[in-house]
Design a protein around this motif. Structure first.
Motif, PDB file in Angstrom:
ATOM      1  N   MET A 181     -98.290 -65.760  51.938  1.00 14.96           N
ATOM      2  CA  MET A 181     -98.849 -65.735  51.456  1.00 14.96           C
ATOM      3  C   MET A 181     -98.210 -64.303  50.808  1.00 14.96           C
ATOM      4  SD  MET A 181    -102.372 -66.223  52.498  1.00 14.96           S
ATOM      5  CE  MET A 181    -102.927 -64.751  51.584  1.00 14.96           C
ATOM      6  N   PHE A 182     -97.646 -64.005  50.632  1.00 16.27           N
ATOM      7  CA  PHE A 182     -96.798 -63.749  49.533  1.00 16.27           C
ATOM      8  C   PHE A 182     -96.247 -63.917  48.361  1.00 16.27           C
ATOM      9  CE2 PHE A 182     -96.220 -59.557  53.035  1.00 16.27           C
ATOM     10  CZ  PHE A 182     -96.592 -59.474  52.471  1.00 16.27           C
ATOM     11  N   THR A 183     -96.235 -65.051  48.563  1.00 15.11           N
ATOM     12  CA  THR A 183     -95.735 -66.200  47.526  1.00 15.11           C
ATOM     13  C   THR A 183     -96.818 -66.820  46.312  1.00 15.11           C
ATOM     14  OG1 THR A 183     -96.763 -68.529  48.617  1.00 15.11           O
ATOM     15  CG2 THR A 183     -94.449 -67.828  48.415  1.00 15.11           C
ATOM     16  N   LEU A 184     -98.011 -66.182  46.407  1.00 18.65           N
ATOM     17  CA  LEU A 184     -99.044 -66.330  46.134  1.00 18.65           C
ATOM     18  C   LEU A 184     -99.418 -64.936  44.378  1.00 18.65           C
ATOM     19  CD1 LEU A 184    -101.896 -67.150  48.720  1.00 18.65           C
ATOM     20  CD2 LEU A 184    -100.339 -68.935  46.996  1.00 18.65           C
ATOM     21  N   PRO A 185    -100.353 -65.050  43.803  1.00 15.47           N
ATOM     22  CA  PRO A 185    -100.222 -63.950  42.925  1.00 15.47           C
ATOM     23  C   PRO A 185    -100.709 -62.517  43.449  1.00 15.47           C
ATOM     24  CG  PRO A 185    -101.318 -65.724  41.962  1.00 15.47           C
ATOM     25  CD  PRO A 185    -100.499 -66.408  43.611  1.00 15.47           C
ATOM     26  N   LEU A 186    -100.878 -61.736  44.136  1.00 16.20           N
ATOM     27  CA  LEU A 186    -101.341 -60.984  44.895  1.00 16.20           C
ATOM     28  C   LEU A 186    -101.620 -59.812  43.949  1.00 16.20           C
ATOM     29  CD1 LEU A 186    -100.506 -61.503  48.910  1.00 16.20           C
ATOM     30  CD2 LEU A 186    -103.102 -62.220  47.789  1.00 16.20           C
ATOM     31  N   PRO A 187    -103.093 -58.963  44.509  1.00 17.68           N
ATOM     32  CA  PRO A 187    -102.936 -57.666  42.899  1.00 17.68           C
ATOM     33  C   PRO A 187    -101.595 -56.829  42.949  1.00 17.68           C
ATOM     34  CG  PRO A 187    -104.557 -58.085  44.863  1.00 17.68           C
ATOM     35  CD  PRO A 187    -103.828 -59.365  44.664  1.00 17.68           C
ATOM     36  N   TYR A 188    -102.090 -55.575  42.034  1.00 20.09           N
ATOM     37  CA  TYR A 188    -100.569 -54.927  42.092  1.00 20.09           C
ATOM     38  C   TYR A 188     -99.318 -54.737  42.701  1.00 20.09           C
ATOM     39  CZ  TYR A 188    -105.234 -51.994  42.806  1.00 20.09           C
ATOM     40  OH  TYR A 188    -106.564 -51.837  41.992  1.00 20.09           O
TER      41      TYR A 188
ATOM     42  N   VAL B 156    -111.516 -72.396  75.695  1.00 19.24           N
ATOM     43  CA  VAL B 156    -111.937 -71.931  73.781  1.00 19.24           C
ATOM     44  C   VAL B 156    -111.841 -71.216  73.982  1.00 19.24           C
ATOM     45  CG1 VAL B 156    -114.059 -72.895  73.145  1.00 19.24           C
ATOM     46  CG2 VAL B 156    -113.298 -74.370  74.098  1.00 19.24           C
ATOM     47  N   LYS B 157    -112.105 -70.016  74.622  1.00 21.35           N
ATOM     48  CA  LYS B 157    -111.988 -68.629  74.702  1.00 21.35           C
ATOM     49  C   LYS B 157    -111.113 -68.124  73.717  1.00 21.35           C
ATOM     50  CE  LYS B 157    -115.604 -67.595  77.472  1.00 21.35           C
ATOM     51  NZ  LYS B 157    -116.790 -66.510  79.046  1.00 21.35           N
ATOM     52  N   VAL B 158    -109.614 -68.508  74.707  1.00 20.41           N
ATOM     53  CA  VAL B 158    -107.797 -68.564  74.296  1.00 20.41           C
ATOM     54  C   VAL B 158    -107.954 -68.761  72.729  1.00 20.41           C
ATOM     55  CG1 VAL B 158    -106.036 -67.786  74.859  1.00 20.41           C
ATOM     56  CG2 VAL B 158    -108.240 -68.171  76.910  1.00 20.41           C
ATOM     57  N   VAL B 159    -108.333 -69.696  72.666  1.00 22.51           N
ATOM     58  CA  VAL B 159    -107.977 -70.152  71.100  1.00 22.51           C
ATOM     59  C   VAL B 159    -108.461 -69.684  70.437  1.00 22.51           C
ATOM     60  CG1 VAL B 159    -107.851 -72.627  69.726  1.00 22.51           C
ATOM     61  CG2 VAL B 159    -107.214 -72.801  72.506  1.00 22.51           C
ATOM     62  N   VAL B 160    -109.438 -69.108  70.395  1.00 16.07           N
ATOM     63  CA  VAL B 160    -110.443 -68.610  69.382  1.00 16.07           C
ATOM     64  C   VAL B 160    -110.019 -67.105  69.039  1.00 16.07           C
ATOM     65  CG1 VAL B 160    -112.502 -67.835  68.872  1.00 16.07           C
ATOM     66  CG2 VAL B 160    -113.147 -70.475  69.596  1.00 16.07           C
ATOM     67  N   ALA B 161    -109.494 -67.249  70.370  1.00 15.26           N
ATOM     68  CA  ALA B 161    -109.193 -65.141  70.333  1.00 15.26           C
ATOM     69  C   ALA B 161    -107.743 -65.376  69.471  1.00 15.26           C
ATOM     70  CB  ALA B 161    -108.757 -64.756  71.652  1.00 15.26           C
ATOM     71  N   ALA B 162    -107.302 -66.346  69.702  1.00 13.26           N
ATOM     72  CA  ALA B 162    -105.489 -66.236  69.224  1.00 13.26           C
ATOM     73  C   ALA B 162    -105.508 -66.823  68.212  1.00 13.26           C
ATOM     74  CB  ALA B 162    -105.148 -67.370  70.234  1.00 13.26           C
ATOM     75  N   ALA B 163    -107.021 -67.397  67.815  1.00 17.02           N
ATOM     76  CA  ALA B 163    -106.988 -67.463  66.350  1.00 17.02           C
ATOM     77  C   ALA B 163    -107.517 -66.627  65.440  1.00 17.02           C
ATOM     78  CB  ALA B 163    -108.018 -68.475  65.801  1.00 17.02           C
ATOM     79  N   ALA B 164    -108.113 -65.578  66.065  1.00 17.91           N
ATOM     80  CA  ALA B 164    -108.379 -64.666  65.304  1.00 17.91           C
ATOM     81  C   ALA B 164    -107.575 -63.085  65.398  1.00 17.91           C
ATOM     82  CB  ALA B 164    -109.711 -63.940  66.246  1.00 17.91           C
ATOM     83  N   VAL B 165    -106.593 -63.280  66.417  1.00 17.37           N
ATOM     84  CA  VAL B 165    -105.203 -62.592  67.178  1.00 17.37           C
ATOM     85  C   VAL B 165    -104.454 -62.884  64.884  1.00 17.37           C
ATOM     86  CG1 VAL B 165    -103.466 -62.011  67.148  1.00 17.37           C
ATOM     87  CG2 VAL B 165    -105.456 -61.880  68.737  1.00 17.37           C
ATOM     88  N   GLY B 166    -103.941 -64.057  64.682  1.00 18.15           N
ATOM     89  CA  GLY B 166    -103.070 -64.950  63.674  1.00 18.15           C
ATOM     90  C   GLY B 166    -104.075 -64.522  62.616  1.00 18.15           C
ATOM     91  N   VAL B 167    -105.447 -64.747  62.581  1.00 16.87           N
ATOM     92  CA  VAL B 167    -105.550 -64.278  60.784  1.00 16.87           C
ATOM     93  C   VAL B 167    -105.791 -62.920  60.779  1.00 16.87           C
ATOM     94  CG1 VAL B 167    -108.094 -64.279  59.575  1.00 16.87           C
ATOM     95  CG2 VAL B 167    -107.824 -65.827  61.193  1.00 16.87           C
ATOM     96  N   PHE B 168    -106.435 -61.862  61.287  1.00 18.20           N
ATOM     97  CA  PHE B 168    -105.807 -60.106  61.373  1.00 18.20           C
ATOM     98  C   PHE B 168    -104.651 -59.565  61.613  1.00 18.20           C
ATOM     99  CE2 PHE B 168    -110.477 -60.027  62.937  1.00 18.20           C
ATOM    100  CZ  PHE B 168    -110.576 -59.168  62.388  1.00 18.20           C
ATOM    101  N   GLY B 169    -103.958 -60.538  61.860  1.00 22.01           N
ATOM    102  CA  GLY B 169    -102.128 -60.613  62.012  1.00 22.01           C
ATOM    103  C   GLY B 169    -101.601 -60.807  60.592  1.00 22.01           C
ATOM    104  N   VAL B 170    -102.382 -61.695  59.779  1.00 17.52           N
ATOM    105  CA  VAL B 170    -101.664 -61.343  58.655  1.00 17.52           C
ATOM    106  C   VAL B 170    -102.306 -61.180  57.892  1.00 17.52           C
ATOM    107  CG1 VAL B 170    -101.631 -63.303  56.628  1.00 17.52           C
ATOM    108  CG2 VAL B 170    -101.356 -64.166  59.252  1.00 17.52           C
ATOM    109  N   GLY B 171    -104.044 -61.125  57.732  1.00 20.50           N
ATOM    110  CA  GLY B 171    -104.338 -59.261  56.754  1.00 20.50           C
ATOM    111  C   GLY B 171    -104.128 -58.394  57.309  1.00 20.50           C
ATOM    112  N   ASN B 172    -103.029 -57.728  58.612  1.00 21.49           N
ATOM    113  CA  ASN B 172    -102.062 -56.842  58.188  1.00 21.49           C
ATOM    114  C   ASN B 172    -100.927 -56.800  57.846  1.00 21.49           C
ATOM    115  OD1 ASN B 172    -102.446 -54.356  60.555  1.00 21.49           O
ATOM    116  ND2 ASN B 172    -100.385 -55.565  60.810  1.00 21.49           N
ATOM    117  N   ARG B 173    -100.775 -58.127  57.802  1.00 19.74           N
ATOM    118  CA  ARG B 173     -99.012 -57.834  57.472  1.00 19.74           C
ATOM    119  C   ARG B 173     -99.064 -57.739  56.136  1.00 19.74           C
ATOM    120  NH1 ARG B 173     -94.298 -59.611  60.511  1.00 19.74           N
ATOM    121  NH2 ARG B 173     -94.913 -59.422  62.979  1.00 19.74           N
ATOM    122  N   VAL B 174     -99.553 -58.431  54.996  1.00 22.14           N
ATOM    123  CA  VAL B 174     -99.749 -58.731  53.879  1.00 22.14           C
ATOM    124  C   VAL B 174    -100.438 -57.156  53.300  1.00 22.14           C
ATOM    125  CG1 VAL B 174    -101.574 -59.630  51.821  1.00 22.14           C
ATOM    126  CG2 VAL B 174    -100.121 -60.882  53.986  1.00 22.14           C
ATOM    127  N   LEU B 175    -101.715 -56.181  53.699  1.00 24.52           N
ATOM    128  CA  LEU B 175    -102.592 -54.919  53.361  1.00 24.52           C
ATOM    129  C   LEU B 175    -101.974 -54.262  53.293  1.00 24.52           C
ATOM    130  CD1 LEU B 175    -106.641 -55.866  54.908  1.00 24.52           C
ATOM    131  CD2 LEU B 175    -105.538 -55.690  52.728  1.00 24.52           C
TER     132      LEU B 175
END
Length: 432
Positions: free
Chosen positions: A383-390, A90-109
């Protein structure tokens, strides 16, 4: 108190599981005995002599204890191990999900941060590196004052951290050199060699042995990402136009990055032995690794500035103009809309991504952390198919996006699948 445990010829034996019973004197006379004692001449004295009450421990309940059978003990141990394994999963799954979320945010930002700093990407890279050093050491100091980080943690050998900094600096240098010549569509495809390097280095230096389903799962994940990125992007043509040298150099950059993560896994493992079962704090690794990376970045500064087409003599003016654009002040504020908010958001999310990735690496393995970051690639494309600002007009999904995403998910499921009659040690947290 000595009379309580003393054995008496008139009392029972002592037992750990007995009962306390007060025995009366064996003499049938009363508890008070009167006798004549001529202590003084001519005087008769009645002397009171009191017999003591002797508490003894009776062994009548000695057999009330029921010993736990050996089979019950083994069953309890197995249940405890299964419970720990489930909690770890469970800890690994939660940590992997956090990495995935931050990874997406990292690439987009990162893409959004380069909108105001499109002329100063080198400034953003250098600025973020030194910000990490300041922030990580500040957090490390706070955790040290709070007692979370101990003197034993800080006393671990620093040579591995020096190698970590060197590998990260070399990975950045070679990646920047190849990235300047390769198209954006081809880089995610070449980045899948990172997973191959992870498996190879883990096998050589960590002695891991992967099962067939794990190797097949990793292969399908890489294929899924390649299909997702390459569909309709002309990535294959761009790779041919760039030439084999720059493609190989980009692969070498991911070799440095893979070696960096495997070395960090070794650092955590060695620290557990040196700390006698204790766990090395994440910020010890992040702080010293970032410090040595900044050191080697400074040593490689002439080479890195040349990669970005900036003469070394003009580097101070370039950094000054980049700072003005970052702060969105002065004459250079034109075209820097979105600064400093977007660059600061990128730095914060990137820091969260690094911390969550290192945490996942600590509790699982380098390959699992690599798979978690790989999943972020197709999600970022969506995510890049969405109307992101700028960013202006949103891009459309590649024609093979859905097929690549399905193959990627199948690869993850195959990798995490545990065949029947296999020990729980062969889970995704510890490849064998």
């Amino acid at each position: 108190m000595t009379s309580f445990c003393r054995r008496s010829p008139t009392a029972g034996t002592v037992s750990l599981y007995g009962q306390v019973r007060l025995l009366q004197p064996t003499n049938s006379t009363a508890g008070i005995h009167y006798g004549y004692s001529p202590q003084r001449q001519g005087i008769s004295v009645l002397q009171l002599r009191r017999r003591t009450w002797i508490p003894v421990v009776e062994a009548s309940g000695a057999r009330e204890r029921s010993d736990v059978s050996e089979e019950d003990e083994k069953k309890r141990i197995v249940e405890d191990n299964c419970r720990k394994s489930e909690n770890q999963t469970v800890k690994v799954v939660v940590a992997a999900a956090a990495v995935g979320v931050f990874g997406v945010g990292n690439r987009v930002l990162y893409k959004l941060a380069l909108v105001p700093l499109k002329q100063y990407p080198f400034f953003l890279a250098q600025f973020s590196t030194f910000v990490y050093v300041i922030v990580y050491f500040s957090i490390l100091y706070i955790r040290y004052r709070a007692g979370i980080v101990t003197d034993e943690m800080l006393a671990v050998p620093k040579t591995p951290f020096l190698i970590v900094g060197l590998l990260e600096a070399l990975g950045a240098a070679t990646g920047m050199a190849a990235g300047a010549m390769l198209s954006g569509a081809s880089i995610p495809i070449l980045s899948q060699t990172f997973l191959v390097w992870q498996i190879l280095l883990s096998t050589i230096f960590l002695g891991r042995r992967y099962k067939v389903n794990q190797l097949l799962g990793c292969f399908l994940v890489a294929i899924g990402v390649i299909i997702t990125v390459a569909s309709g992007s002309g990535a294959g043509k761009s790779l041919q136009e760039a030439g084999i040298f720059w493609s190989l150099l980009m692969m070498v950059s991911f070799l440095f990055q893979a070696a960096d993560t495997v070395l960090k896994e070794v650092i955590f493992s060695d620290a557990t032995q040196k700390l006698k079962g204790g766990s090395l704090d994440l910020f010890v690794v992040n702080s010293f690794g970032s410090a040595f990376q900044a050191l080697f970045i400074c040593l490689l500064l002439p080479f890195l500035s040349k990669l970005w087409g900036i003469p070394f003599s003009q580097l101070p003016n370039y950094l000054k103009d980049g700072a003005a654009c970052f702060l969105n002040i002065g004459k250079l504020s034109s075209g820097c809309d979105g600064a400093p908010l977007l660059p600061l958001l990128f730095i914060i999310v990137n820091m969260g991504f690094n911390i969550s990735l290192l945490h996942l690496l600590k509790i699982s393995s380098a390959v699992v952390s690599c798979l978690a970051t790989t999943v972020a690639v197709p999600i970022s494309i969506y995510m890049f198919t969405l109307p992101l600002p700028y960013l202006g007009v949103a891009s459309s999904l590649p024609t093979g996006f859905l097929a690549g995403a399905i193959i990627l998910i199948m690869g993850l499921l195959i990798y995490t699948w545990t065949p029947p009659n296999v020990s729980s040690n062969a889970s995704m947290t510890a490849p064998t």
